[in-house]
Design an enzyme around this catalytic site. Structure first.
Site, short mmCIF file in Angstrom:
data_model
loop_
_atom_site.label_atom_id
_atom_site.label_comp_id
_atom_site.label_asym_id
_atom_site.label_seq_id
_atom_site.Cartn_x
_atom_site.Cartn_y
_atom_site.Cartn_z
N LYS A 78 -12.48 3.74 -1.15
CA LYS A 78 -12.98 3.07 0.04
C LYS A 78 -12.07 3.48 1.19
O LYS A 78 -11.02 2.88 1.40
CB LYS A 78 -12.97 1.55 -0.15
CG LYS A 78 -14.00 0.77 0.69
CD LYS A 78 -13.84 0.93 2.19
CE LYS A 78 -12.64 0.12 2.70
NZ LYS A 78 -12.56 0.23 4.21
N GLU A 102 6.18 -4.69 12.97
CA GLU A 102 5.69 -3.31 12.98
C GLU A 102 4.73 -3.13 14.16
O GLU A 102 3.65 -3.73 14.18
CB GLU A 102 5.00 -2.98 11.67
CG GLU A 102 4.62 -1.52 11.54
CD GLU A 102 4.04 -1.18 10.18
OE1 GLU A 102 4.30 -0.06 9.69
OE2 GLU A 102 3.32 -2.01 9.61
#
Length: 429
Positions: free
Chosen positions: A122, A333
């Site tokens: 996927k 992040e």
């Protein structure tokens, strides 16, 4: 269903035949080189000069490495009173992100197939086109039907189905830590094997005893600025001696101009647009936050949205100084071309700053080699580079803490997709 039904025949296929099929796949995939480079520029915004290497040729090297390394995996090992066998896990659901559309697939699909598993891939719904090219190369190589499958769509639907379906034995996921945790919780409902490659806030420590830092700038800037900073291993925290901060700032300013931003199809450009408006907005909000938190913008500025006739969500290389490690820009992040410079007084303090993070994916130490090696051993990260040392594709890749579970790359990455069976075969009849 196709992957589950094809599993018995594929796992029974001799390793040499699986290797031969993968070698044939690689030759077909290499023939698509220019299409890969063009598609990565079109769907990701990766400049062709960068994409040709990082998103294309380097991935061919990785695939060949797995084909070679699988011969070194010990699939049967005699023990004192038994034989220990490595077997495929089963159907593997591979869920990959948008930032390295081919690279993240290679690290999962290739070793899973070589070790006898079947795969349902996927890819990110944002960058599925090169993944489709890869599937065509598998078809041209005559892989048996059902062995490798692609399902495109949103992770909340297709990813959730892979995590919850009892016919899937393992989930291998790369992406954000938050999504990885949620996906794992779903996968554990059917007690699946889980492999996670998650986020990072990686430190780059410049030691005080190195007379000249000039050679250290390029690997640092390549890490944080190329791919528009959309790299999980990006060296986003530069930790430098306080006594040499002014020298470092001048050096960074002198070289940031070497990283032009613009049209990814221009071979002179090194930094393309962000992958999406959403990512642009996220990174912009962090730059605004850094200013609010009191950090100083040494390079770059708060980005502006493109005008009506402009194409691409561009962000200039951005450098913050006067950063404290408790600021959000130093802890979270950002996933953009944003570097935080943090000063230290002693090497012990530098190590403490480097380790003061929930992540532990990547790191670099720059300095006299013996001293740098000693410091590298004290940093909590799954990968640490010393000076300009190149990456070893046969070495394991993965993180500590919130950066993930498991390893990719080389023999360790191949063994990640196997499970152990002990056969107690020293019987008396």
């Amino acid at each position: 269903d196709a992957a589950y039904e094809s599993l018995p025949a594929w796992r029974a296929t001799p390793l040499e035949k699986r290797r031969a099929l993968m070698q044939r796949f690689l030759e077909h995939f290499k023939a698509m080189r220019q299409a890969i480079i063009d598609l990565e520029a079109a769907e990701l915004g990766a400049p062709i000069a960068f994409g040709a290497n990082a998103h294309c040729d380097y991935q061919f090297v990785r695939i060949q490495s797995y084909i070679d390394e699988v011969e070194k995996v010990v699939f049967e090992e005699p023990f004192e009173h038994s034989t220990v066998i490595r077997e495929p896990v089963g159907v593997v659901g591979c869920i990959t992100p948008w930032n390295y559309p081919i690279g993240q697939i290679v690290q999962k699909v290739i070793p899973a197939l070589l070790t006898g598993n079947t795969v349902v891939l996927k890819p990110s719904q944002s960058t599925p086109l090169t993944a489709c090219l890869m599937m065509e190369a598998f078809r041209l190589a005559d892989f048996p039907k059902g062995v490798v499958n692609l399902v495109s769509g949103r992770g909340s639907r297709a990813g959730a189905e892979l995590a919850l379906n009892p016919k899937v034995a393992m989930i291998s996921f790369t992406g954000s830590t938050a999504v990885g945790v949620s996906l794992s919780q779903q996968a554990l409902k059917t007690v699946k094997r889980i492999s996670l490659e998650l986020g990072g806030k990686s430190p780059c420590v410049w030691l005080p005893d190195l007379p000249d830092y000039r050679a250290a700038v390029k690997p640092l800037f390549n890490s944080i600025f190329l791919n528009s900073g959309q790299t999980c291993t990006a060296l986003s925290r530069l930790i430098v001696p306080k006594a040499r901060l002014a020298e470092v700032e001048k050096l960074l300013l002198d070289h940031v101009k070497d990283y032009p931003v613009g049209d990814p199809f221009d071979p002179k450009i090194l930094i393309g647009p962000m992958a999406s408006r959403q990512q642009f907005e996220t990174v912009k909000s962090y730059i605004e936050l850094g200013v609010t938190e009191g950090a100083r913008l040494l390079a770059g500025s708060i980005p502006e949205e493109p005008g009506a006739h402009e194409k691409g969500w561009f962000i200039q290389p951005t450098i913050f100084t006067n950063v404290k490690n408790d600021m959000r820009i130093a802890r979270e992040e950002i996933f953009g071309p944003v570097l935080c410079v943090i000063a230290y007084d002693t090497v012990d303090e530098a190590v403490a700053i480097a380790n003061d993070t929930p992540y532990g994916l990547n790191a670099m130490v720059v300095g006299p080699k013996a001293e740098a090696q000693a410091v590298a051993r004290r940093i909590n990260a799954g990968n640490v580079y010393i000076n300009d040392a190149p990456r070893d594709v046969t070495a394991p890749f993965g993180g500590y803490g919130a950066s993930g579970i498991g390893r990719e790359g080389g023999r360790y990455g191949l063994m990640e997709f196997t499970q152990l069976k002990a056969v107690f075969d020293h019987s008396t009849y």
